[in-house]
Each structure stands twice: as C-alpha cells, then as structure tokens.
Design a protein around this motif. Structure first.
Motif, PDB file in Angstrom:
ATOM      1  N   GLN A 132      11.821  33.246  53.397  1.00 40.21           N
ATOM      2  CA  GLN A 132      11.969  34.688  53.599  1.00 40.21           C
ATOM      3  C   GLN A 132      12.765  35.287  52.443  1.00 40.21           C
ATOM      4  OE1 GLN A 132      13.981  35.300  57.304  1.00 40.21           O
ATOM      5  NE2 GLN A 132      15.530  33.755  56.904  1.00 40.21           N
ATOM      6  N   TYR A 133      12.697  36.595  52.327  1.00 48.39           N
ATOM      7  CA  TYR A 133      13.317  37.318  51.208  1.00 48.39           C
ATOM      8  C   TYR A 133      14.799  36.991  51.072  1.00 48.39           C
ATOM      9  CZ  TYR A 133      14.905  41.421  48.546  1.00 48.39           C
ATOM     10  OH  TYR A 133      15.473  42.252  47.622  1.00 48.39           O
ATOM     11  N   ALA A 134      15.525  36.942  52.154  1.00 47.71           N
ATOM     12  CA  ALA A 134      16.975  36.712  52.116  1.00 47.71           C
ATOM     13  C   ALA A 134      17.338  35.342  51.563  1.00 47.71           C
ATOM     14  CB  ALA A 134      17.577  36.889  53.505  1.00 47.71           C
ATOM     15  N   ASP A 135      16.400  34.404  51.565  1.00 45.29           N
ATOM     16  CA  ASP A 135      16.693  33.060  51.054  1.00 45.29           C
ATOM     17  C   ASP A 135      16.940  33.038  49.548  1.00 45.29           C
ATOM     18  OD1 ASP A 135      16.383  32.128  53.623  1.00 45.29           O
ATOM     19  OD2 ASP A 135      14.371  31.314  53.298  1.00 45.29           O
ATOM     20  N   GLN A 136      16.510  34.064  48.834  1.00 43.80           N
ATOM     21  CA  GLN A 136      16.727  34.074  47.389  1.00 43.80           C
ATOM     22  C   GLN A 136      18.140  34.539  47.029  1.00 43.80           C
ATOM     23  OE1 GLN A 136      13.549  36.840  46.326  1.00 43.80           O
ATOM     24  NE2 GLN A 136      15.010  38.258  45.448  1.00 43.80           N
ATOM     25  N   GLU A 180      22.802  35.843  43.681  1.00 39.05           N
ATOM     26  CA  GLU A 180      24.141  36.438  43.660  1.00 39.05           C
ATOM     27  C   GLU A 180      25.043  35.758  42.635  1.00 39.05           C
ATOM     28  OE1 GLU A 180      25.320  36.204  47.749  1.00 39.05           O
ATOM     29  OE2 GLU A 180      24.197  38.017  48.288  1.00 39.05           O
ATOM     30  N   GLN A 181      24.646  34.584  42.143  1.00 34.99           N
ATOM     31  CA  GLN A 181      25.423  33.867  41.139  1.00 34.99           C
ATOM     32  C   GLN A 181      24.959  34.170  39.710  1.00 34.99           C
ATOM     33  OE1 GLN A 181      25.723  29.624  42.066  1.00 34.99           O
ATOM     34  NE2 GLN A 181      25.044  30.129  44.131  1.00 34.99           N
ATOM     35  N   LEU A 182      23.930  35.020  39.571  1.00 36.77           N
ATOM     36  CA  LEU A 182      23.402  35.340  38.238  1.00 36.77           C
ATOM     37  C   LEU A 182      24.497  35.910  37.349  1.00 36.77           C
ATOM     38  CD1 LEU A 182      19.924  37.062  38.526  1.00 36.77           C
ATOM     39  CD2 LEU A 182      20.496  34.948  37.365  1.00 36.77           C
ATOM     40  N   TRP A 183      24.511  35.461  36.104  1.00 38.33           N
ATOM     41  CA  TRP A 183      25.451  35.978  35.115  1.00 38.33           C
ATOM     42  C   TRP A 183      24.640  36.818  34.145  1.00 38.33           C
ATOM     43  CZ3 TRP A 183      29.254  32.269  32.162  1.00 38.33           C
ATOM     44  CH2 TRP A 183      30.404  32.981  31.808  1.00 38.33           C
ATOM     45  N   ASP A 184      24.126  37.918  34.665  1.00 35.79           N
ATOM     46  CA  ASP A 184      23.171  38.734  33.935  1.00 35.79           C
ATOM     47  C   ASP A 184      23.265  40.173  34.431  1.00 35.79           C
ATOM     48  OD1 ASP A 184      20.242  38.481  32.398  1.00 35.79           O
ATOM     49  OD2 ASP A 184      20.304  40.066  33.895  1.00 35.79           O
ATOM     50  N   TYR A 199      12.219  42.537  43.212  1.00 37.35           N
ATOM     51  CA  TYR A 199      11.032  41.800  43.632  1.00 37.35           C
ATOM     52  C   TYR A 199      11.392  40.714  44.640  1.00 37.35           C
ATOM     53  CZ  TYR A 199       8.682  44.007  39.709  1.00 37.35           C
ATOM     54  OH  TYR A 199       8.157  44.931  38.841  1.00 37.35           O
ATOM     55  N   VAL A 200      10.444  40.440  45.510  1.00 42.99           N
ATOM     56  CA  VAL A 200      10.573  39.318  46.440  1.00 42.99           C
ATOM     57  C   VAL A 200      10.096  38.083  45.674  1.00 42.99           C
ATOM     58  CG1 VAL A 200       9.781  38.310  48.601  1.00 42.99           C
ATOM     59  CG2 VAL A 200      10.153  40.789  48.440  1.00 42.99           C
ATOM     60  N   LEU A 201      11.003  37.155  45.469  1.00 44.63           N
ATOM     61  CA  LEU A 201      10.665  35.931  44.750  1.00 44.63           C
ATOM     62  C   LEU A 201      10.496  34.814  45.773  1.00 44.63           C
ATOM     63  CD1 LEU A 201      13.251  36.283  41.860  1.00 44.63           C
ATOM     64  CD2 LEU A 201      10.842  36.939  41.850  1.00 44.63           C
TER      65      LEU A 201
END
Length: 196
Positions: free
Chosen positions: A32-36, A41-45, A56-58
C-alpha cells in the motif's frame, strides 16, 4: 499514479555490483501507499527525487547498502521509462541528531539511465563524492557537538529602571528610583531633572 515497471530489482542489483567498494541491494515491494514512507522519510534530497516520492505512488523501491554505512535509495522515475532515480539516505544512527545537519548542504539525488553500468559510472562520478562529503560533515558535527547548542538567554542585568510615558507625552521615572550611575546615563541621552 502507479508505475508499471518490473525491472527495478534487477537494475538495483546490477547497480550495486558495479559501484566502487562493496554494495548490496535490498529490494522491497509495497502493498500500500503508506509502505513507502519509512524509507522515503530518510531521503537526503530536496530536489527532484523528493518530488518523485512525494507526488507518486511507488509500488517498489530498493536500498543499496555500501561502505562506511552509506545507503542509496533507488526508485522508478515515473513518466521516464528509460531512467531511474538514485538518492542518498540520511545517516541511520542513534547518535546523529537534527542539529548535526545544520549548515550541511543536502547531497541530493540524480536521474540515471536504466543501463546499470552507465548508471554506476554516473553515480560514482556525480553522487557519491557529494554524499561522502556531506556524510563526513555530519559525522564531524556529531563528534564535536553531541548535544544541541543552548538557546541564547537574555543578558542578566544588575539593576532595572522603569520609565513611564505620561499623558502629556513626557517620558520619565521617579527621581528617587534612579541611581547615580543611571542619572548620568540619562543626562547624557537628553533627559532632564524635573521635580514634579
């Protein structure tokens, strides 16, 4: 928007095998969407990779684990079937605090071609040097300032003088409440003595 791609796992494994040093790939499908969110949330970008994961839903992604606890996030680049995005993840450590990132420029991610060899060359040339520099700066900050800096406190004063704005527009203080030192300061700034 959901990506129809199915080649991310193979691409991430191929990319990991071609990066300098020892890298491993950890692929994950999202039910599901929330699993991404735990990974994104840890992206350094703060650039286009952040935009991709927020808009986007990945349905899947991968994390590459490399030397010195480096981690790279790999995902589809929606609407560009011939590309993927690769971005650094922030250090995953209990001794790294938010204040350690102050003054450190985000290393940001890049778009790479779907060919793992060309992608690895681009990541090694453009992304890893920025990532390693930012990571070293954060680790330096953590070593030299483990606790957040104290907030500045208002200066301590020995004495207080309260001025009153009177109805006639005059600004003043009772003469008896003004110390000798304060009287001289007030006189030099244009105040005058009035007995009433």
């Amino acid at each position: 928007m959901t990506s129809p791609r199915t080649d991310l796992a193979a691409f991430a494994a191929g990319l990991a095998a071609r990066l300098p040093g020892t890298w491993t790939s950890e692929y994950q499908c999202h039910a599901q969407y929330a699993d991404q969110f735990p990974r994104t949330e840890q992206l350094w970008d703060t650039g286009h990779v952040d935009y991709v994961v927020s808009q986007y839903v990945l349905t899947h992604d991968a994390v590459l684990h490399g030397p010195a606890d480096q981690r790279l996030y790999v995902a589809d680049r929606p609407r560009y079937l011939h590309q993927f995005v690769v971005a650094p993840l922030a250090p995953d450590s209990t001794h790294i605090k938010p204040h350690h990132f102050a003054g450190v420029e985000e290393p940001n991610g890049i778009a790479v071609p779907k060919d793992p060899a060309r992608a690895a060359a681009r990541v090694a040339r453009r992304l890893l040097p920025r990532y390693e520099e930012a990571l070293q700066a954060v680790l330096n900050n953590a070593a030299h300032q483990p606790q957040p800096p104290l907030r500045p406190q208002p200066p301590q004063v020995d004495q207080v003088l309260t001025l009153t704005l009177y109805s006639d527009g005059a600004l003043g203080a009772p003469y008896e409440s003004v110390t000798v030192d304060a009287r001289m300061t007030l006189y030099t700034h244009g105040f005058q003595y009035h007995p009433h």
